[in-house]
Design a protein around this motif. Structure first.
Motif, PDB file in Angstrom:
ATOM      1  N   GLY A 110      85.844 -20.366  70.307  1.00 41.57           N
ATOM      2  CA  GLY A 110      84.731 -21.301  70.501  1.00 41.57           C
ATOM      3  C   GLY A 110      84.018 -21.632  69.195  1.00 41.57           C
ATOM      4  N   GLU A 111      82.956 -22.402  69.321  1.00 45.32           N
ATOM      5  CA  GLU A 111      82.124 -22.775  68.168  1.00 45.32           C
ATOM      6  C   GLU A 111      81.474 -21.505  67.602  1.00 45.32           C
ATOM      7  N   PRO A 112      81.546 -21.282  66.284  1.00 50.29           N
ATOM      8  CA  PRO A 112      80.950 -20.058  65.739  1.00 50.29           C
ATOM      9  C   PRO A 112      79.441 -20.000  66.017  1.00 50.29           C
ATOM     10  N   PHE A 113      78.975 -18.862  66.505  1.00 49.40           N
ATOM     11  CA  PHE A 113      77.553 -18.725  66.829  1.00 49.40           C
ATOM     12  C   PHE A 113      76.749 -18.526  65.557  1.00 49.40           C
ATOM     13  N   ARG A 114      75.759 -19.385  65.349  1.00 47.79           N
ATOM     14  CA  ARG A 114      74.898 -19.304  64.164  1.00 47.79           C
ATOM     15  C   ARG A 114      73.450 -19.450  64.600  1.00 47.79           C
ATOM     16  N   GLN A 115      72.549 -19.154  63.661  1.00 50.91           N
ATOM     17  CA  GLN A 115      71.122 -19.251  63.955  1.00 50.91           C
ATOM     18  C   GLN A 115      70.750 -20.662  64.425  1.00 50.91           C
ATOM     19  N   SER A 116      71.355 -21.682  63.809  1.00 51.80           N
ATOM     20  CA  SER A 116      71.010 -23.059  64.196  1.00 51.80           C
ATOM     21  C   SER A 116      71.332 -23.298  65.674  1.00 51.80           C
ATOM     22  N   LEU A 117      72.431 -22.726  66.161  1.00 51.68           N
ATOM     23  CA  LEU A 117      72.778 -22.890  67.570  1.00 51.68           C
ATOM     24  C   LEU A 117      71.822 -22.068  68.452  1.00 51.68           C
ATOM     25  N   ALA A 118      71.441 -20.879  67.979  1.00 55.37           N
ATOM     26  CA  ALA A 118      70.457 -20.074  68.725  1.00 55.37           C
ATOM     27  C   ALA A 118      69.144 -20.861  68.842  1.00 55.37           C
ATOM     28  N   ASN A 119      68.715 -21.478  67.738  1.00 55.75           N
ATOM     29  CA  ASN A 119      67.483 -22.279  67.761  1.00 55.75           C
ATOM     30  C   ASN A 119      67.591 -23.378  68.813  1.00 55.75           C
ATOM     31  N   ALA A 120      68.714 -24.100  68.808  1.00 52.82           N
ATOM     32  CA  ALA A 120      68.883 -25.221  69.741  1.00 52.82           C
ATOM     33  C   ALA A 120      68.895 -24.717  71.185  1.00 52.82           C
ATOM     34  N   LEU A 121      69.594 -23.629  71.446  1.00 54.17           N
ATOM     35  CA  LEU A 121      69.687 -23.131  72.824  1.00 54.17           C
ATOM     36  C   LEU A 121      68.362 -22.561  73.319  1.00 54.17           C
ATOM     37  N   SER A 122      67.529 -22.076  72.386  1.00 54.90           N
ATOM     38  CA  SER A 122      66.246 -21.488  72.808  1.00 54.90           C
ATOM     39  C   SER A 122      65.301 -22.551  73.375  1.00 54.90           C
ATOM     40  N   LEU A 123      65.630 -23.826  73.161  1.00 54.23           N
ATOM     41  CA  LEU A 123      64.783 -24.905  73.683  1.00 54.23           C
ATOM     42  C   LEU A 123      65.230 -25.379  75.062  1.00 54.23           C
ATOM     43  N   LYS A 124      66.322 -24.804  75.577  1.00 53.74           N
ATOM     44  CA  LYS A 124      66.848 -25.242  76.879  1.00 53.74           C
ATOM     45  C   LYS A 124      66.115 -24.536  78.015  1.00 53.74           C
ATOM     46  N   GLN A 125      66.286 -25.121  79.209  1.00 53.89           N
ATOM     47  CA  GLN A 125      65.636 -24.548  80.400  1.00 53.89           C
ATOM     48  C   GLN A 125      66.550 -23.583  81.153  1.00 53.89           C
ATOM     49  N   ASN A 126      67.738 -24.067  81.499  1.00 48.92           N
ATOM     50  CA  ASN A 126      68.648 -23.285  82.343  1.00 48.92           C
ATOM     51  C   ASN A 126      70.040 -23.218  81.734  1.00 48.92           C
ATOM     52  N   LEU A 127      70.544 -22.003  81.598  1.00 50.94           N
ATOM     53  CA  LEU A 127      71.869 -21.817  81.006  1.00 50.94           C
ATOM     54  C   LEU A 127      72.723 -20.935  81.902  1.00 50.94           C
ATOM     55  N   ILE A 128      74.025 -21.254  81.956  1.00 49.30           N
ATOM     56  CA  ILE A 128      75.004 -20.341  82.541  1.00 49.30           C
ATOM     57  C   ILE A 128      75.852 -19.821  81.390  1.00 49.30           C
ATOM     58  N   ILE A 129      76.082 -18.511  81.363  1.00 51.60           N
ATOM     59  CA  ILE A 129      77.010 -17.953  80.379  1.00 51.60           C
ATOM     60  C   ILE A 129      78.119 -17.243  81.150  1.00 51.60           C
ATOM     61  N   LEU A 130      79.339 -17.681  80.937  1.00 48.29           N
ATOM     62  CA  LEU A 130      80.500 -17.118  81.627  1.00 48.29           C
ATOM     63  C   LEU A 130      81.244 -16.168  80.688  1.00 48.29           C
ATOM     64  N   CYS A 131      81.452 -14.938  81.178  1.00 46.29           N
ATOM     65  CA  CYS A 131      82.178 -13.941  80.385  1.00 46.29           C
ATOM     66  C   CYS A 131      83.627 -13.885  80.863  1.00 46.29           C
ATOM     67  N   GLY A 132      84.544 -14.008  79.939  1.00 48.16           N
ATOM     68  CA  GLY A 132      85.951 -13.825  80.290  1.00 48.16           C
ATOM     69  C   GLY A 132      86.309 -12.351  80.245  1.00 48.16           C
ATOM     70  N   HIS A 133      87.526 -12.039  80.677  1.00 46.76           N
ATOM     71  CA  HIS A 133      88.025 -10.671  80.567  1.00 46.76           C
ATOM     72  C   HIS A 133      89.537 -10.730  80.503  1.00 46.76           C
ATOM     73  N   TYR A 134      90.182  -9.622  80.232  1.00 44.70           N
ATOM     74  CA  TYR A 134      91.655  -9.574  80.161  1.00 44.70           C
ATOM     75  C   TYR A 134      92.143 -10.639  79.177  1.00 44.70           C
ATOM     76  N   LYS A 135      93.018 -11.545  79.637  1.00 44.83           N
ATOM     77  CA  LYS A 135      93.566 -12.589  78.761  1.00 44.83           C
ATOM     78  C   LYS A 135      92.619 -13.783  78.652  1.00 44.83           C
ATOM     79  N   GLY A 136      91.555 -13.777  79.441  1.00 48.93           N
ATOM     80  CA  GLY A 136      90.631 -14.919  79.437  1.00 48.93           C
ATOM     81  C   GLY A 136      90.575 -15.567  80.806  1.00 48.93           C
ATOM     82  N   VAL A 137      90.097 -16.814  80.852  1.00 49.19           N
ATOM     83  CA  VAL A 137      89.972 -17.522  82.133  1.00 49.19           C
ATOM     84  C   VAL A 137      91.059 -18.592  82.232  1.00 49.19           C
TER      85      VAL A 137
END
Ligand code: SAH
Length: 238
Positions: free
Chosen positions: A90-117
């Motif tokens: 995926g897109e490398p996680f950086r502070q700039s992305l953390a800043n942008a996401l901190s302004l959002k209201q509702n987020l879903i985060i999906l965790c993969g496992h094994y080989k992925g989804v």
């Protein structure tokens, strides 16, 4: 802010949010973090969420159906700004992305496992994919905890002194200057005089100079507006 984390191993996410700054943010009502067990959306009596990969090969794959059912259920309750899939490519996680996401209201985060989804999840259900680095974890849970922690501490009101997030590394494309606390002299290891001077402007100037120097030494690539900084290290040698 509301964060729903979908995982087939909810236990892995019990402790990261039950202490320190994130715990306080939850207690203050500034964020709600829901850990959702994907198995609750399984369709068979064994509560299976994974199956063998088409085409063969080692490793199981998380199935599209339980994930789709889970995300649909969540979406029936609120509108989401992003459905994030944690993924090493995926897109490398950086502070700039953390800043942008901190302004959002509702987020879903999906965790993969094994080989992925199953790839169809990525094609049809996910709006964004984030990697926390160029290495492979066994599951997305630790990565989701990293992203959640980085976002939550930026929500206004979470840190008691809001300016403290602004003076952290990577804000302003600089790493942080060194910090010290008491005692001023430990075994002859001394705190720089300027920090004891009480002279605010001088302290600020010193901190800025140290941040610049450290960035030049450790992360010259951050000094984007100054690519020819002396001491710049070629990407391959960092
Ligand atoms: N076969 C996949 C790796 C699967 S690892 C590949 O080679 O790309 C299992 C899960 O762990 C992934 O689905 C993802 O959710 C998570 N994961 C592993 N490494 C990660 C990383 N660096 N960043 C974010 N998530 C990661």
């Amino acid at each position: 802010m509301h964060i729903d984390i979908i995982t087939c191993l909810p236990k892995l996410l019990e402790s990261p949010f039950s202490d320190s700054i994130v715990k306080r943010a939850i207690a203050k009502g500034l964020v709600k973090i829901n850990v959702i067990d994907l198995r609750a959306y399984a369709t068979d009596r064994h509560r299976s969420v994974d199956d063998y990969a088409y085409g063969g090969g080692a490793g199981m794959v998380l199935m599209v159906e339980p994930i789709d059912r889970c995300i649909s259920d969540l979406k029936s309750r609120r509108t989401y700004d992003e459905v994030i899939y944690m993924s090493p490519d995926g897109e490398p996680f950086r502070q700039s992305l953390a800043n942008a996401l901190s302004l959002k209201q509702n987020l879903i985060i999906l965790c993969g496992h094994y080989k992925g989804v199953d790839e169809r999840v990525r094609e049809h259900l996910v709006t964004r994919e984030i990697s926390i680095g160029d290495y492979v974890l066994s599951g997305g849970e630790l990565a989701a905890a990293v992203v959640t922690d980085a976002i939550v501490r930026l929500i206004p009101g979470v840190l008691s002194d809001e300016t403290s997030a602004l003076s952290d590394s990577f804000q302003d494309n600089l790493v942080a200057p060194p910090v010290y606390t008491r005692p001023a002299d430990y075994k002859g290891w001394k705190v720089p005089d300027v920090l004891l001077s009480g002279h605010e402007a001088k302290i600020e100037a010193w901190r800025h100079e140290m941040a610049l120097e450290r960035t030049r030494q450790r992360r010259p690539g951050l000094l984007a507006d100054n690519p020819d900084e002396p001491g710049n290290i070629p990407a391959g040698e960092r």
